[in-house]
Design an enzyme around this catalytic site. Sequence first.
Site, PDB file in Angstrom:
ATOM      1  N   HIS A  51      35.911  50.206  16.059  1.00 42.15           N
ATOM      2  CA  HIS A  51      35.046  49.176  16.625  1.00 42.15           C
ATOM      3  C   HIS A  51      35.554  47.804  16.162  1.00 42.15           C
ATOM      4  O   HIS A  51      36.356  47.702  15.227  1.00 42.15           O
ATOM      5  CB  HIS A  51      33.604  49.407  16.179  1.00 42.15           C
ATOM      6  CG  HIS A  51      32.971  50.583  16.858  1.00 42.15           C
ATOM      7  ND1 HIS A  51      31.669  50.948  16.662  1.00 42.15           N
ATOM      8  CD2 HIS A  51      33.480  51.469  17.763  1.00 42.15           C
ATOM      9  CE1 HIS A  51      31.394  52.006  17.403  1.00 42.15           C
ATOM     10  NE2 HIS A  51      32.476  52.352  18.073  1.00 42.15           N
ATOM     11  N   GLU A  53      34.240  45.298  14.512  1.00 42.53           N
ATOM     12  CA  GLU A  53      33.991  44.880  13.125  1.00 42.53           C
ATOM     13  C   GLU A  53      35.033  45.492  12.186  1.00 42.53           C
ATOM     14  O   GLU A  53      35.515  44.825  11.258  1.00 42.53           O
ATOM     15  CB  GLU A  53      32.593  45.345  12.659  1.00 42.53           C
ATOM     16  CG  GLU A  53      31.431  44.820  13.491  1.00 42.53           C
ATOM     17  CD  GLU A  53      31.051  45.769  14.627  1.00 42.53           C
ATOM     18  OE1 GLU A  53      31.962  46.251  15.336  1.00 42.53           O
ATOM     19  OE2 GLU A  53      29.847  46.010  14.814  1.00 42.53           O
ATOM     20  N   CYS A  78      26.782  48.823  15.362  1.00 43.34           N
ATOM     21  CA  CYS A  78      26.197  50.127  15.682  1.00 43.34           C
ATOM     22  C   CYS A  78      25.611  50.784  14.439  1.00 43.34           C
ATOM     23  O   CYS A  78      25.992  50.483  13.300  1.00 43.34           O
ATOM     24  CB  CYS A  78      27.230  51.022  16.344  1.00 43.34           C
ATOM     25  SG  CYS A  78      28.602  51.469  15.293  1.00 43.34           S
ATOM     26  N   ALA A 157      36.700  41.420  52.953  1.00 42.66           N
ATOM     27  CA  ALA A 157      37.501  40.292  53.454  1.00 42.66           C
ATOM     28  C   ALA A 157      37.234  40.143  54.941  1.00 42.66           C
ATOM     29  O   ALA A 157      37.226  41.133  55.675  1.00 42.66           O
ATOM     30  CB  ALA A 157      38.978  40.559  53.193  1.00 42.66           C
ATOM     31  N   ASP A 202      41.746  53.184  57.143  1.00 44.79           N
ATOM     32  CA  ASP A 202      42.679  52.410  56.305  1.00 44.79           C
ATOM     33  C   ASP A 202      43.581  53.294  55.444  1.00 44.79           C
ATOM     34  O   ASP A 202      44.588  52.841  54.940  1.00 44.79           O
ATOM     35  CB  ASP A 202      41.910  51.466  55.349  1.00 44.79           C
ATOM     36  CG  ASP A 202      41.119  50.407  56.104  1.00 44.79           C
ATOM     37  OD1 ASP A 202      41.178  50.402  57.354  1.00 44.79           O
ATOM     38  OD2 ASP A 202      40.438  49.604  55.452  1.00 44.79           O
ATOM     39  N   LEU A 206      43.404  52.939  46.758  1.00 43.97           N
ATOM     40  CA  LEU A 206      42.414  52.320  45.843  1.00 43.97           C
ATOM     41  C   LEU A 206      42.883  52.251  44.387  1.00 43.97           C
ATOM     42  O   LEU A 206      42.078  52.225  43.474  1.00 43.97           O
ATOM     43  CB  LEU A 206      41.054  53.038  45.932  1.00 43.97           C
ATOM     44  CG  LEU A 206      40.426  53.115  47.322  1.00 43.97           C
ATOM     45  CD1 LEU A 206      39.115  53.902  47.281  1.00 43.97           C
ATOM     46  CD2 LEU A 206      40.166  51.730  47.903  1.00 43.97           C
ATOM     47  N   GLU A 283      33.678  48.777  48.371  1.00 47.03           N
ATOM     48  CA  GLU A 283      34.792  48.207  49.123  1.00 47.03           C
ATOM     49  C   GLU A 283      34.573  48.324  50.633  1.00 47.03           C
ATOM     50  O   GLU A 283      35.233  47.658  51.412  1.00 47.03           O
ATOM     51  CB  GLU A 283      36.067  48.942  48.678  1.00 47.03           C
ATOM     52  CG  GLU A 283      37.316  48.544  49.367  1.00 47.03           C
ATOM     53  CD  GLU A 283      38.219  47.651  48.512  1.00 47.03           C
ATOM     54  OE1 GLU A 283      37.865  47.338  47.357  1.00 47.03           O
ATOM     55  OE2 GLU A 283      39.270  47.281  49.009  1.00 47.03           O
ATOM     56  N   GLY A 285      33.228  50.639  54.328  1.00 46.85           N
ATOM     57  CA  GLY A 285      33.277  49.533  55.274  1.00 46.85           C
ATOM     58  C   GLY A 285      31.915  48.929  55.555  1.00 46.85           C
ATOM     59  O   GLY A 285      31.038  48.927  54.702  1.00 46.85           O
ATOM     60  N   THR A 288      28.599  51.084  55.084  1.00 39.55           N
ATOM     61  CA  THR A 288      28.268  51.328  53.675  1.00 39.55           C
ATOM     62  C   THR A 288      27.774  50.043  53.012  1.00 39.55           C
ATOM     63  O   THR A 288      26.732  50.033  52.354  1.00 39.55           O
ATOM     64  CB  THR A 288      29.503  51.879  52.925  1.00 39.55           C
ATOM     65  OG1 THR A 288      30.027  52.984  53.671  1.00 39.55           O
ATOM     66  CG2 THR A 288      29.168  52.320  51.530  1.00 39.55           C
TER      67      THR A 288
END
Length: 341
Positions: A51, A53, A78, A157, A202, A206, A283, A285, A288
């Site tokens: 971590h 720290e 923590c 886009a 497309d 991804l 993302e 189309g 969605t």
Amino acid sequence: MNNDELYIKRCIELAQKALGKTYPNPLVGSVIVHNGEIIGEGYHHKAGENHAEINAINSVKDKSLIPESTIYVSLEPCAHYGKTPPCALKIKELGFKKVVIGAMDSHDKVNGKGKKIIQDAGIEAISGILEKECIELNKRFFTYHEKKRPYIILKWAESGDGFLDKDFKPTAISNTLVNQFVHQLRADEHAILVGTQTALTDNPSLTVRNIEGINPVRVLIDFELKVPEDFKIYNHQARTLVLNAIKDTTEDHIQFIKIKKENFLSDLMEVLYKEQIQSIIIEGGRFTLQQFINTGLWDEAIIIKNENLKLENGTKAPEFSHIACKTENYRDNTISFFKSK
Ligand SMILES: [Zn+2]
């Protein structure tokens, strides 16, 4: 900005170096200050490793200065035994003079317990320094634990005349600078989601390309399993969750998860929570995206626009009427950023 704020700001800067790499853990940075001088710094690099720290403590050359030093940390230390022992105990054991905390950790396993261990040991502890910025730093982690769902980013886009494609066939809309931004976004976020139509037309992979970063977990919504398994979204480059109405099986890096078509958004959120997905880019189309917009289920939206490009016919961009909080120019493209209330 006072000194405490300056040091917490430094903690935030350090923490951000690991953006996209710490899931399911939060981003945390830590600084150790002795007599107005930084003698140690560290941040959490990835789950399973030290971590923040502990990395800061390990970086201090003269450990004898520690009882006279203040440790700054962007998130409450923590209090639980995970893959590493609790940081609050380490702070207590080393006997720091003071602890300054950015934001408290609302996660059930910590939630004030870390600060309490420190205070019970007689060490002065204050919290809530640059709290807003520290919460923003871990907007994914906090949203995940508090809302029991990932942080949701809508992204698309569109052309100057508001189309996502040309004559319903994929077409390039954004320039190379924006593409680089998009790949950075993928590297920063935990997962990325597309619907059946986008996967079919497309054929996207991804994945993160042209920059350094970890591929996001791919999430495909495909009720009838129409997307052939030789499509790029099924390739070996990343883990893929296929939410569908037919089967529940795991094959290597592909996990088929059965959900109901009706009110699928709530089933989807449940699955993503169970899979410990802290943030997701939606993302597309259009269909969605519009469902997320209509139900108000989003935290941020990023709209890329190519003002000079006119496509005249095709899939209309989603209906979205919000005011951007920020707009950036990338040559002839603009990126507008929106935040949900
Ligand atoms: Zn810790």
